[in-house]
Structures are given as C-alpha cells and as structure tokens.
Design a protein around this motif. Structure first.
Motif, PDB file in Angstrom:
ATOM      1  N   SER A 153      38.143  -0.311  -2.352  1.00 37.24           N
ATOM      2  CA  SER A 153      37.556  -0.982  -1.186  1.00 37.24           C
ATOM      3  C   SER A 153      36.069  -0.633  -1.073  1.00 37.24           C
ATOM      4  CB  SER A 153      38.310  -0.617   0.095  1.00 37.24           C
ATOM      5  OG  SER A 153      38.241   0.756   0.347  1.00 37.24           O
ATOM      6  N   TYR A 154      35.367  -1.408  -0.285  1.00 36.05           N
ATOM      7  CA  TYR A 154      33.923  -1.231  -0.093  1.00 36.05           C
ATOM      8  C   TYR A 154      33.639  -0.809   1.331  1.00 36.05           C
ATOM      9  CZ  TYR A 154      33.319  -3.420  -4.617  1.00 36.05           C
ATOM     10  OH  TYR A 154      33.376  -3.690  -5.957  1.00 36.05           O
ATOM     11  N   LEU A 155      32.649   0.073   1.484  1.00 36.71           N
ATOM     12  CA  LEU A 155      32.278   0.609   2.782  1.00 36.71           C
ATOM     13  C   LEU A 155      30.777   0.526   3.004  1.00 36.71           C
ATOM     14  CD1 LEU A 155      34.190   4.030   2.604  1.00 36.71           C
ATOM     15  CD2 LEU A 155      35.005   1.908   3.653  1.00 36.71           C
ATOM     16  N   GLU A 156      30.391   0.520   4.260  1.00 36.83           N
ATOM     17  CA  GLU A 156      29.024   0.786   4.686  1.00 36.83           C
ATOM     18  C   GLU A 156      29.091   2.151   5.347  1.00 36.83           C
ATOM     19  OE1 GLU A 156      25.708  -0.969   7.785  1.00 36.83           O
ATOM     20  OE2 GLU A 156      27.334  -2.270   7.098  1.00 36.83           O
ATOM     21  N   ILE A 189      16.264  14.880   9.544  1.00 37.88           N
ATOM     22  CA  ILE A 189      15.562  14.192  10.620  1.00 37.88           C
ATOM     23  C   ILE A 189      16.603  13.488  11.483  1.00 37.88           C
ATOM     24  CG2 ILE A 189      13.363  13.872   9.399  1.00 37.88           C
ATOM     25  CD1 ILE A 189      14.229  11.035   8.735  1.00 37.88           C
ATOM     26  N   THR A 190      16.164  12.812  12.515  1.00 39.35           N
ATOM     27  CA  THR A 190      17.115  12.266  13.471  1.00 39.35           C
ATOM     28  C   THR A 190      17.824  11.002  13.009  1.00 39.35           C
ATOM     29  OG1 THR A 190      15.341  11.087  14.590  1.00 39.35           O
ATOM     30  CG2 THR A 190      15.941  13.261  15.446  1.00 39.35           C
ATOM     31  N   SER A 191      17.267  10.251  12.086  1.00 38.32           N
ATOM     32  CA  SER A 191      17.931   9.010  11.698  1.00 38.32           C
ATOM     33  C   SER A 191      18.991   9.263  10.627  1.00 38.32           C
ATOM     34  CB  SER A 191      16.908   7.981  11.193  1.00 38.32           C
ATOM     35  OG  SER A 191      16.303   8.429  10.009  1.00 38.32           O
ATOM     36  N   PRO A 192      20.114   8.556  10.711  1.00 39.37           N
ATOM     37  CA  PRO A 192      21.178   8.737   9.715  1.00 39.37           C
ATOM     38  C   PRO A 192      20.745   8.268   8.327  1.00 39.37           C
ATOM     39  CG  PRO A 192      21.987   7.539  11.643  1.00 39.37           C
ATOM     40  CD  PRO A 192      20.495   7.625  11.760  1.00 39.37           C
ATOM     41  N   LEU A 193      21.333   8.859   7.310  1.00 39.36           N
ATOM     42  CA  LEU A 193      21.158   8.420   5.926  1.00 39.36           C
ATOM     43  C   LEU A 193      22.047   7.196   5.761  1.00 39.36           C
ATOM     44  CD1 LEU A 193      19.839   9.516   3.233  1.00 39.36           C
ATOM     45  CD2 LEU A 193      22.097  10.398   2.726  1.00 39.36           C
ATOM     46  N   ARG A 194      21.467   6.078   5.383  1.00 40.75           N
ATOM     47  CA  ARG A 194      22.201   4.812   5.329  1.00 40.75           C
ATOM     48  C   ARG A 194      22.620   4.463   3.902  1.00 40.75           C
ATOM     49  NH1 ARG A 194      17.443   1.522   7.265  1.00 40.75           N
ATOM     50  NH2 ARG A 194      16.529   3.182   6.047  1.00 40.75           N
ATOM     51  N   VAL A 195      23.873   4.103   3.763  1.00 41.61           N
ATOM     52  CA  VAL A 195      24.390   3.576   2.504  1.00 41.61           C
ATOM     53  C   VAL A 195      24.871   2.167   2.823  1.00 41.61           C
ATOM     54  CG1 VAL A 195      26.075   3.829   0.659  1.00 41.61           C
ATOM     55  CG2 VAL A 195      25.084   5.874   1.730  1.00 41.61           C
ATOM     56  N   GLY A 196      24.164   1.172   2.302  1.00 41.23           N
ATOM     57  CA  GLY A 196      24.510  -0.216   2.600  1.00 41.23           C
ATOM     58  C   GLY A 196      25.814  -0.656   1.973  1.00 41.23           C
ATOM     59  N   LEU A 197      26.129  -0.101   0.804  1.00 40.33           N
ATOM     60  CA  LEU A 197      27.360  -0.466   0.118  1.00 40.33           C
ATOM     61  C   LEU A 197      27.819   0.711  -0.737  1.00 40.33           C
ATOM     62  CD1 LEU A 197      29.357  -2.823  -0.418  1.00 40.33           C
ATOM     63  CD2 LEU A 197      27.970  -3.378  -2.421  1.00 40.33           C
ATOM     64  N   ALA A 233      32.355   2.006   7.689  1.00 37.40           N
ATOM     65  CA  ALA A 233      33.006   0.767   8.105  1.00 37.40           C
ATOM     66  C   ALA A 233      33.439   0.003   6.872  1.00 37.40           C
ATOM     67  CB  ALA A 233      32.056  -0.087   8.935  1.00 37.40           C
ATOM     68  N   GLY A 234      34.685  -0.457   6.906  1.00 38.82           N
ATOM     69  CA  GLY A 234      35.218  -1.323   5.873  1.00 38.82           C
ATOM     70  C   GLY A 234      35.260  -2.741   6.401  1.00 38.82           C
ATOM     71  N   GLU A 235      35.951  -3.604   5.702  1.00 39.25           N
ATOM     72  CA  GLU A 235      36.023  -5.008   6.094  1.00 39.25           C
ATOM     73  C   GLU A 235      36.635  -5.193   7.475  1.00 39.25           C
ATOM     74  OE1 GLU A 235      38.353  -8.790   4.367  1.00 39.25           O
ATOM     75  OE2 GLU A 235      37.039  -7.766   2.943  1.00 39.25           O
ATOM     76  N   ALA A 236      37.660  -4.401   7.817  1.00 41.77           N
ATOM     77  CA  ALA A 236      38.354  -4.613   9.093  1.00 41.77           C
ATOM     78  C   ALA A 236      38.556  -3.328   9.890  1.00 41.77           C
ATOM     79  CB  ALA A 236      39.706  -5.275   8.826  1.00 41.77           C
ATOM     80  N   TYR A 237      37.767  -2.295   9.622  1.00 38.29           N
ATOM     81  CA  TYR A 237      37.953  -1.029  10.333  1.00 38.29           C
ATOM     82  C   TYR A 237      36.667  -0.209  10.350  1.00 38.29           C
ATOM     83  CZ  TYR A 237      38.347   0.748   5.586  1.00 38.29           C
ATOM     84  OH  TYR A 237      38.107   1.054   4.282  1.00 38.29           O
ATOM     85  N   VAL A 238      36.648   0.764  11.261  1.00 38.28           N
ATOM     86  CA  VAL A 238      35.574   1.753  11.343  1.00 38.28           C
ATOM     87  C   VAL A 238      36.242   3.119  11.375  1.00 38.28           C
ATOM     88  CG1 VAL A 238      33.686   2.656  12.762  1.00 38.28           C
ATOM     89  CG2 VAL A 238      34.027   0.193  12.579  1.00 38.28           C
ATOM     90  N   GLY A 239      35.672   4.085  10.672  1.00 41.53           N
ATOM     91  CA  GLY A 239      36.212   5.436  10.662  1.00 41.53           C
ATOM     92  C   GLY A 239      35.095   6.452  10.728  1.00 41.53           C
ATOM     93  N   GLU A 240      35.475   7.687  10.938  1.00 37.32           N
ATOM     94  CA  GLU A 240      34.509   8.776  10.920  1.00 37.32           C
ATOM     95  C   GLU A 240      35.125   9.954  10.207  1.00 37.32           C
ATOM     96  OE1 GLU A 240      34.913  10.961  15.135  1.00 37.32           O
ATOM     97  OE2 GLU A 240      34.063   8.958  15.264  1.00 37.32           O
TER      98      GLU A 240
END
Length: 118
Positions: free
Chosen positions: A49-52, A60-68, A19-26
């Motif tokens: 640009s910056y993404l989450e 394991i079942t939980s996603p690997l999270r990158v906050g920034l 997710a960016g400031e105004a969008y979500v992608g996969e």
C-alpha cells in the motif's frame, strides 16, 4: 543468514502521522535511513500500500514530509516503508538526521505533536 542493508538505519523515537487511501494513523518512527523507515503503530497497514507521511523530527517546528511512501513489510504492529517522493528541503533534513546532525528523539505527545495535528 544475515541481512545486509545498502544504507545504515539510525535508531529514532519520534511521532509520525500517516494516511493511506481510506485511513489515517499515527505511530512512532523506530529507525530511519535515507531510503525509508520503520514505524510502530496501532493502525495496521498492508504491504504494497501507499502512504503520505508527516514525521515530527526534533530539528525545527515543521514536520518532515513524505509525499509518497510504499509499505514494504509488516510484522505485527511494525511496518517498513520506502520513501518514493519527498520535497527537496525535506530530503536535506533527512540527510542531516541520518548523519547525526540533529536530535533523533522527541518525547511522545509533545506540544509540537499537537501542532502537527492542527
């Protein structure tokens, strides 16, 4: 002239949602290292640009999270990011992935992918 990296990337094939400031992608994570990864996606992003991000790593079942993460380059439908902020437990999981201690691929659109979207 050859490009040299200070950290080796390993080939992968697992889903990512970003997710960016105004969008979500996969897309699909094509390769990963401790400081970043390359992604293939239909969603175009801009260098600088910056993404989450949430990567569905098959350990394991939980996603690997990158906050920034910061987008460092773009070539067509591929782009590279540098990880800037990541929770400690996810840094450990990423380190295991890069050291070949966990699988590096998931079938596209697995049941776990559906879970990551819920």
């Amino acid at each position: 002239m050859a490009k040299f990296r200070y950290c080796e990337r390993v080939q992968t094939h697992f889903p990512v949602v970003f997710a960016g400031e105004a969008y979500v992608g996969e897309g699909t994570v094509l390769n990963v290292s401790v400081p970043g990864c390359a992604v293939h996606s239909r969603k175009r992003v801009q260098p600088g640009s910056y993404l989450e991000m949430r990567m569905l790593v098959p350990d394991i079942t939980s996603p690997l999270r990158v906050g920034l993460a910061k987008v460092r380059w773009c070539e067509g439908r591929r782009f590279g990011v540098e990880f800037i902020q990541m929770p400690g437990e996810d840094q450990v999981r990423l380190g295991r992935l890069v050291k070949n201690e966990t699988p590096r691929a998931l079938p596209p659109r697995s049941s776990a992918w559906q879970w990551a979207h819920s």
